[in-house]
Enzyme design. Structure first.
Site, short mmCIF file in Angstrom:
data_model
loop_
_atom_site.label_atom_id
_atom_site.label_comp_id
_atom_site.label_asym_id
_atom_site.label_seq_id
_atom_site.Cartn_x
_atom_site.Cartn_y
_atom_site.Cartn_z
N GLY A 1 4.03 -1.24 -1.27
CA GLY A 1 3.53 -1.48 -2.83
C GLY A 1 4.04 -2.45 -3.50
O GLY A 1 5.14 -3.25 -2.95
N GLN B 1 6.35 -7.15 -10.64
CA GLN B 1 7.05 -7.85 -9.45
C GLN B 1 6.84 -9.28 -9.40
O GLN B 1 7.36 -9.95 -8.49
CB GLN B 1 7.06 -7.12 -8.14
CG GLN B 1 7.81 -5.79 -8.55
CD GLN B 1 7.89 -4.65 -7.03
OE1 GLN B 1 6.84 -4.11 -7.09
NE2 GLN B 1 8.84 -5.06 -6.39
N CYS C 1 12.80 -2.32 -1.87
CA CYS C 1 11.90 -2.96 -2.93
C CYS C 1 11.83 -4.43 -2.47
O CYS C 1 12.91 -4.85 -2.27
CB CYS C 1 12.65 -2.44 -4.32
SG CYS C 1 11.65 -3.25 -5.48
N LEU C 2 10.88 -4.90 -2.63
CA LEU C 2 10.50 -6.29 -2.47
C LEU C 2 11.33 -7.27 -3.38
O LEU C 2 11.43 -8.36 -3.24
CB LEU C 2 9.16 -6.78 -2.48
CG LEU C 2 8.10 -6.01 -1.28
CD1 LEU C 2 6.97 -6.23 -1.66
CD2 LEU C 2 8.75 -6.42 0.02
N HIS D 1 7.82 5.12 -7.63
CA HIS D 1 8.59 3.78 -7.68
C HIS D 1 7.62 2.63 -8.28
O HIS D 1 8.34 2.03 -9.17
CB HIS D 1 8.70 3.36 -6.04
CG HIS D 1 9.60 2.19 -5.80
ND1 HIS D 1 10.77 2.23 -5.29
CD2 HIS D 1 8.98 1.02 -6.06
CE1 HIS D 1 11.01 0.98 -5.29
NE2 HIS D 1 9.86 0.15 -5.44
N GLU D 2 6.57 2.58 -8.07
CA GLU D 2 5.68 1.55 -8.65
C GLU D 2 5.57 1.60 -10.25
O GLU D 2 5.74 0.66 -10.98
CB GLU D 2 4.50 1.33 -7.87
CG GLU D 2 4.60 0.78 -6.42
CD GLU D 2 5.46 -0.30 -6.27
OE1 GLU D 2 5.80 -1.18 -7.07
OE2 GLU D 2 5.79 -0.16 -5.16
N HIS E 1 8.42 0.52 -12.01
CA HIS E 1 8.41 -0.92 -12.16
C HIS E 1 7.77 -1.33 -13.53
O HIS E 1 8.18 -2.30 -14.28
CB HIS E 1 7.69 -1.63 -11.22
CG HIS E 1 8.82 -1.91 -9.93
ND1 HIS E 1 9.94 -2.88 -10.13
CD2 HIS E 1 8.70 -1.69 -8.69
CE1 HIS E 1 10.47 -2.90 -8.83
NE2 HIS E 1 9.76 -2.15 -8.03
#
Length: 177
Positions: free
Chosen positions: A46, A51, A102-103, A144-145, A148
């Site tokens: 994701g 991000q 997380c990236l 989660h996304e 963000h």
């Protein structure tokens, strides 16, 4: 398509609240395509536009599950999904816990408890309004996304002690190179 730079903590852009997308046009479709390419290259499931330093409400997800989960050598099946202006409209009282990463916080993971199911409204890349209820990993990933897009990171759901531990491990890993 291009691979975009994924920003990492403590970049202030990760705390920005993304602006709604006014119209779904070729620019938005190009951003989504670049985000998917970036996510696949980074081996994520994701990615939110914030991000990659784009303060617009766009999320891409692909759980990349295998047709036969027992066959670990089988290639994952790609099922890219794009959510424009996603909004949580309902979450269950029942919760589930996943080991989230997380990236933007590379190679760091922690157990996060979230509602087990959620209902989300969004627009697809054709501009059609969509609504669906999700469970399992997809529910967790969407929450989660969407976090963000609201300037919230998964570590914000941890106790202060656990959050500090994750950030110290990240700093140590960065120092080690």
């Amino acid at each position: 398509m291009a691979i975009l730079e994924i920003i990492e903590v403590p970049h202030p852009g990760l705390r920005a609240v993304a602006a709604p997308v006014a119209a779904i046009d070729d620019e938005v479709r190009a951003i989504a395509a670049d985000m998917l390419e970036t996510m696949y290259t980074a081996k994520g499931i994701g990615l939110a536009a914030t991000q990659v330093a784009i303060e617009r409400r766009i999320v891409v997800i692909d759980l990349q599950e295998r047709e036969d989960e027992a066959d670990e050598k089988a290639d994952p099946v790609k099922n890219p999904q794009v959510f424009v202006n996603p909004e949580l409209t309902w979450t269950s009282e029942e919760h589930s816990t996943y080991n989230e990463g997380c990236l933007s916080i590379p190679d760091q993971y922690a157990e996060v408890t979230r509602p087990a199911r959620c209902r989300v409204t969004w627009r697809d890349l054709d501009g059609a309004e969509r609504e669906e209820e999700f469970d399992g990993l997809m529910s967790t990933c969407l929450q989660h996304e969407i976090d963000h897009l609201n300037g919230v990171l998964f570590i914000d759901h941890l106790s202060r002690l656990k959050r500090d531990m994750v950030l110290k491990k990240l700093a140590k890993a960065r120092k080690a190179g």
